[in-house]
Design a protein around this motif. Sequence first.
Motif, PDB file in Angstrom:
ATOM      1  N   ALA A  92     -14.584  16.006 -61.759  1.00 19.77           N
ATOM      2  CA  ALA A  92     -13.816  15.554 -62.928  1.00 19.77           C
ATOM      3  C   ALA A  92     -13.677  14.037 -62.922  1.00 19.77           C
ATOM      4  O   ALA A  92     -13.778  13.394 -63.978  1.00 19.77           O
ATOM      5  CB  ALA A  92     -12.444  16.221 -62.950  1.00 19.77           C
ATOM      6  N   GLY A  93     -13.468  13.448 -61.754  1.00 20.71           N
ATOM      7  CA  GLY A  93     -13.339  11.992 -61.657  1.00 20.71           C
ATOM      8  C   GLY A  93     -14.629  11.270 -62.019  1.00 20.71           C
ATOM      9  O   GLY A  93     -14.612  10.291 -62.778  1.00 20.71           O
ATOM     10  N   ILE A  94     -15.751  11.750 -61.490  1.00 19.99           N
ATOM     11  CA  ILE A  94     -17.044  11.122 -61.795  1.00 19.99           C
ATOM     12  C   ILE A  94     -17.349  11.245 -63.281  1.00 19.99           C
ATOM     13  O   ILE A  94     -17.773  10.277 -63.925  1.00 19.99           O
ATOM     14  CB  ILE A  94     -18.156  11.743 -60.931  1.00 19.99           C
ATOM     15  CG1 ILE A  94     -17.970  11.334 -59.473  1.00 19.99           C
ATOM     16  CG2 ILE A  94     -19.537  11.325 -61.430  1.00 19.99           C
ATOM     17  CD1 ILE A  94     -18.851  12.088 -58.491  1.00 19.99           C
ATOM     18  N   HIS A  95     -17.121  12.440 -63.841  1.00 16.03           N
ATOM     19  CA  HIS A  95     -17.371  12.616 -65.272  1.00 16.03           C
ATOM     20  C   HIS A  95     -16.445  11.713 -66.090  1.00 16.03           C
ATOM     21  O   HIS A  95     -16.848  11.166 -67.126  1.00 16.03           O
ATOM     22  CB  HIS A  95     -17.199  14.074 -65.660  1.00 16.03           C
ATOM     23  CG  HIS A  95     -17.709  14.371 -67.039  1.00 16.03           C
ATOM     24  ND1 HIS A  95     -17.721  15.625 -67.559  1.00 16.03           N
ATOM     25  CD2 HIS A  95     -18.216  13.588 -68.019  1.00 16.03           C
ATOM     26  CE1 HIS A  95     -18.211  15.606 -68.783  1.00 16.03           C
ATOM     27  NE2 HIS A  95     -18.510  14.362 -69.089  1.00 16.03           N
ATOM     28  N   GLY A  96     -15.206  11.537 -65.639  1.00 18.86           N
ATOM     29  CA  GLY A  96     -14.278  10.651 -66.328  1.00 18.86           C
ATOM     30  C   GLY A  96     -14.762   9.210 -66.347  1.00 18.86           C
ATOM     31  O   GLY A  96     -14.667   8.520 -67.364  1.00 18.86           O
ATOM     32  N   VAL A  97     -15.307   8.741 -65.221  1.00 23.60           N
ATOM     33  CA  VAL A  97     -15.839   7.381 -65.162  1.00 23.60           C
ATOM     34  C   VAL A  97     -17.025   7.243 -66.122  1.00 23.60           C
ATOM     35  O   VAL A  97     -17.134   6.254 -66.859  1.00 23.60           O
ATOM     36  CB  VAL A  97     -16.253   7.019 -63.717  1.00 23.60           C
ATOM     37  CG1 VAL A  97     -17.052   5.722 -63.685  1.00 23.60           C
ATOM     38  CG2 VAL A  97     -15.014   6.917 -62.832  1.00 23.60           C
ATOM     39  N   ILE A  98     -17.894   8.235 -66.135  1.00 23.77           N
ATOM     40  CA  ILE A  98     -19.047   8.193 -67.041  1.00 23.77           C
ATOM     41  C   ILE A  98     -18.575   8.168 -68.498  1.00 23.77           C
ATOM     42  O   ILE A  98     -19.064   7.382 -69.311  1.00 23.77           O
ATOM     43  CB  ILE A  98     -19.982   9.386 -66.781  1.00 23.77           C
ATOM     44  CG1 ILE A  98     -20.636   9.238 -65.412  1.00 23.77           C
ATOM     45  CG2 ILE A  98     -21.043   9.504 -67.874  1.00 23.77           C
ATOM     46  CD1 ILE A  98     -21.376  10.472 -64.933  1.00 23.77           C
TER      47      ILE A  98
END
Length: 196
Positions: free
Chosen positions: A159-165
């Motif tokens: 979820a964090g990586i997708h949020g950054v993207i």
Amino acid sequence: MIVTLIVACEVGFWVLLAAGLILRYLAKMPRLGAAVLLLEPLLEVVLLVVTTIDLRNGAEPDWKHGLAAMYIGFTIGYGHYTIKRIDGWVAHRFADGPPPVGPPKYGMARARHEGRLWLRTVVAAAVAAVLLQIAIWYVGDAGSTDSLVAWQLNAARVAGIHGVIALTYALWPKKPPADAEEPTRVERHPSAGARG
């Protein structure tokens, strides 16, 4: 057994989706097609029940149980979205429906789209984390739950990586190419039709 069931649920998802859409558009039985599509969530219930029974029977919590929780979370987060997109495409292709609208490609419209997808990922990760926490409480001191905690961290990481993207689309909105034609919209005054 859990991995086999996850694979069976994934295959079952696509089989039910295909059957529901075939009934809905090719066989001209929309109610029966919709009923078949509504069976999709039962696959996740079966997976959840079998995973719980496996833990209850003394299975050591491991990556298979974490994967099952992630699969259920993903299906809850993205299942309806996936079915709706494919339904729109099939309706257009086989039932003279309107062409499906693709996601926006540029600007803040694309950033909003990516933000909505990220929220689906947050829902998927949250569902997986809650299911894993319930499993951790259920197992208690009877066994090692380190692998389940690791899967919770993986869900948060995804979820964090997708949020950054998704955030990059808002910070640096993609601009349309210079030679791309912008669709022109003619604004009409409400009373324009009265003026011949």
